[in-house]
Design a protein around this motif. Structure first.
Motif, mmCIF file in Angstrom:
data_model
loop_
_atom_site.group_PDB
_atom_site.id
_atom_site.type_symbol
_atom_site.label_atom_id
_atom_site.label_comp_id
_atom_site.label_asym_id
_atom_site.label_seq_id
_atom_site.Cartn_x
_atom_site.Cartn_y
_atom_site.Cartn_z
ATOM 1 N N ASP A 1 -2.260 8.551 14.535
ATOM 2 C CA ASP A 1 -0.835 8.746 14.792
ATOM 3 C C ASP A 1 -0.144 7.439 14.424
ATOM 4 N N VAL A 2 0.593 7.426 13.313
ATOM 5 C CA VAL A 2 1.175 6.178 12.824
ATOM 6 C C VAL A 2 2.315 5.668 13.701
ATOM 7 N N THR A 3 2.725 6.455 14.691
ATOM 8 C CA THR A 3 3.757 5.984 15.622
ATOM 9 C C THR A 3 3.147 5.274 16.825
ATOM 10 N N SER A 4 1.831 5.204 16.895
ATOM 11 C CA SER A 4 1.143 4.567 18.022
ATOM 12 C C SER A 4 0.359 3.358 17.538
ATOM 13 N N GLN A 5 0.677 2.180 18.048
ATOM 14 C CA GLN A 5 -0.055 0.977 17.647
ATOM 15 C C GLN A 5 -1.518 1.066 18.050
ATOM 16 N N GLU A 6 -1.778 1.651 19.201
ATOM 17 C CA GLU A 6 -3.165 1.819 19.644
ATOM 18 C C GLU A 6 -3.947 2.671 18.651
ATOM 19 N N SER A 7 -3.322 3.755 18.177
ATOM 20 C CA SER A 7 -3.974 4.638 17.219
ATOM 21 C C SER A 7 -4.173 3.939 15.873
ATOM 22 N N ILE A 8 -3.169 3.181 15.430
ATOM 23 C CA ILE A 8 -3.293 2.427 14.179
ATOM 24 C C ILE A 8 -4.464 1.457 14.264
ATOM 25 N N ASP A 9 -4.509 0.685 15.332
ATOM 26 C CA ASP A 9 -5.573 -0.310 15.483
ATOM 27 C C ASP A 9 -6.948 0.355 15.533
ATOM 28 N N ALA A 10 -7.025 1.510 16.204
ATOM 29 C CA ALA A 10 -8.300 2.221 16.311
ATOM 30 C C ALA A 10 -8.749 2.747 14.951
ATOM 31 N N ALA A 11 -7.813 3.270 14.160
ATOM 32 C CA ALA A 11 -8.157 3.807 12.843
ATOM 33 C C ALA A 11 -8.612 2.705 11.893
ATOM 34 N N VAL A 12 -7.932 1.565 11.950
ATOM 35 C CA VAL A 12 -8.331 0.427 11.105
ATOM 36 C C VAL A 12 -9.701 -0.078 11.530
ATOM 37 N N ARG A 13 -9.918 -0.188 12.825
ATOM 38 C CA ARG A 13 -11.210 -0.641 13.333
ATOM 39 C C ARG A 13 -12.316 0.337 12.934
ATOM 40 N N PHE A 14 -12.051 1.644 13.054
ATOM 41 C CA PHE A 14 -13.032 2.650 12.649
ATOM 42 C C PHE A 14 -13.379 2.509 11.173
ATOM 43 N N SER A 15 -12.370 2.337 10.344
ATOM 44 C CA SER A 15 -12.591 2.238 8.896
ATOM 45 C C SER A 15 -13.489 1.061 8.554
ATOM 46 N N ILE A 16 -13.232 -0.076 9.195
ATOM 47 C CA ILE A 16 -14.023 -1.274 8.921
ATOM 48 C C ILE A 16 -15.452 -1.093 9.418
ATOM 49 N N GLU A 17 -15.603 -0.496 10.578
ATOM 50 C CA GLU A 17 -16.946 -0.282 11.123
ATOM 51 C C GLU A 17 -17.725 0.740 10.295
ATOM 52 N N ALA A 18 -17.052 1.795 9.826
ATOM 53 C CA ALA A 18 -17.736 2.852 9.077
ATOM 54 C C ALA A 18 -18.069 2.422 7.656
ATOM 55 N N ALA A 19 -17.102 1.780 6.987
ATOM 56 C CA ALA A 19 -17.264 1.489 5.560
ATOM 57 C C ALA A 19 -17.443 0.004 5.252
ATOM 58 N N GLY A 20 -17.277 -0.855 6.255
ATOM 59 C CA GLY A 20 -17.511 -2.278 6.075
ATOM 60 C C GLY A 20 -16.291 -3.103 5.738
ATOM 61 N N LYS A 21 -15.211 -2.449 5.276
ATOM 62 C CA LYS A 21 -14.020 -3.190 4.852
ATOM 63 C C LYS A 21 -12.940 -2.184 4.485
ATOM 64 N N ILE A 22 -11.757 -2.694 4.155
ATOM 65 C CA ILE A 22 -10.698 -1.877 3.569
ATOM 66 C C ILE A 22 -10.135 -2.648 2.384
ATOM 67 N N ASP A 23 -10.246 -2.082 1.194
ATOM 68 C CA ASP A 23 -9.702 -2.688 -0.020
ATOM 69 C C ASP A 23 -8.348 -2.106 -0.396
ATOM 70 N N ILE A 24 -8.129 -0.849 -0.010
ATOM 71 C CA ILE A 24 -6.942 -0.115 -0.453
ATOM 72 C C ILE A 24 -6.353 0.630 0.736
ATOM 73 N N LEU A 25 -5.050 0.483 0.935
ATOM 74 C CA LEU A 25 -4.324 1.298 1.915
ATOM 75 C C LEU A 25 -3.315 2.147 1.172
ATOM 76 N N VAL A 26 -3.317 3.442 1.457
ATOM 77 C CA VAL A 26 -2.291 4.334 0.926
ATOM 78 C C VAL A 26 -1.511 4.906 2.096
ATOM 79 N N ASN A 27 -0.230 4.587 2.156
ATOM 80 C CA ASN A 27 0.649 5.115 3.197
ATOM 81 C C ASN A 27 1.308 6.390 2.684
ATOM 82 N N ALA A 28 0.647 7.519 2.952
ATOM 83 C CA ALA A 28 1.163 8.813 2.498
ATOM 84 C C ALA A 28 1.675 9.677 3.643
ATOM 85 N N ALA A 29 1.490 9.243 4.878
ATOM 86 C CA ALA A 29 1.973 10.023 6.026
ATOM 87 C C ALA A 29 3.494 10.029 6.045
#
Length: 262
Positions: free
Chosen positions: A65-93
């Motif tokens: 939920d891009v309106t929730s900072q908690e949700s944003i932080d959790a999604a970013v943390r999940f991405s890094i833990e699952a894939a090791g890093k984030i090279d590309i962000l696409v804001n399509a929401a």
């Protein structure tokens, strides 16, 4: 037919908001086809998981939920833990509201701004912090709209929000390029996605038109004579995410069949 260069994004990890449907989903599919690992992020976590499974290996789904900072932080943390890093962000929401200036309410306007403006700002902030810390650069791609360039009533809050995305892109690009992070935007014209079915129904109801008539008229007004496809938008996103776009900074590309000439 779109030619897919399957190795262009090899070794890259992309987080795509709004990834469970429409343009965001097409971006996820295209990035995966070009070799990227992809995190599909959207409100419906179950749908994200389904899209990720359909795409294949090295693809994950996460509720966001891009309106929730908690949700944003959790999604970013999940991405890094699952894939090791984030090279590309696409804001399509994003969300669309039919509200003329005579009808507009503070509550509905606030919701549009929370998703379409604040969502882009704070997703960018969270991912950019990770990219800066890694020190290996990155790419951030925002989806604006032709409505943000020329107005498209009755949708004053939506138009304002998409104009803001262009300004946000320029400001962030100037600040982040020193870290090797390229920020650019895409302004789709009319694209045949589920959102346009909603627009057709709402505008058609206001004007007393049969279902599909708004879409027919809009398509006829495009110089190319048709709606665009989500896949055509995804192709531009893949270019901006790839090595050939290394010297492109703070730009907003029209992918619109000739609606806007710039």
């Amino acid at each position: 037919m779109i030619l897919v260069q399957t190795s262009r994004l090899s070794g890259k990890v992309a987080l795509v908001t709004g990834g469970a449907s429409g343009i965001g989903k097409a971006v996820c599919e295209r990035f995966a086809a070009e070799g990227a690992k992809v995190v599909v992020a959207d409100l419906d976590g179950t749908r994200c998981a389904e899209v990720a499974e359909a795409i294949g290996p090295d693809t994950w789904g996460v509720a966001l939920d891009v309106t929730s900072q908690e949700s944003i932080d959790a999604a970013v943390r999940f991405s890094i833990e699952a894939a090791g890093k984030i090279d590309i962000l696409v804001n399509a929401a994003g969300i669309y509201e039919v509200q003329s200036i005579l009808e507009i309410s503070r509550e509905r306007t606030a919701r549009v701004f929370q998703v379409n403006i604040e969502g882009v700002i704070f997703m960018t902030q969270a991912v950019a912090r990770h990219m800066v810390e890694r020190g290996e650069g990155g790419r951030i791609i925002n989806f604006s709209s032709q409505a943000g360039r020329r107005g498209e009533g009755p949708a004053v809050a939506y138009c304002a929000s998409k104009a803001a995305v262009i300004s946000i892109t320029q400001s962030c690009a100037q600040e982040l390029i020193r870290y090797g992070i390229n920020v650019n935007a895409i302004a789709p014209g009319v694209v045949d996605t589920p959102m346009w079915d909603v627009v057709d129904a709402k505008l058609g109801s206001r004007e007393g038109l049969q279902p599909g008539e708004v879409k027919r008229r809009v398509a006829a007004a495009v110089p190319a004579g048709r709606f665009g496809t989500a896949e055509e938008q995804a192709a531009m996103a893949a270019f901006l995410a790839g090595p050939d776009a290394a010297y492109i900074v703070a730009q907003c590309y029209n992918v619109d069949g000739g609606n806007v000439m710039s």
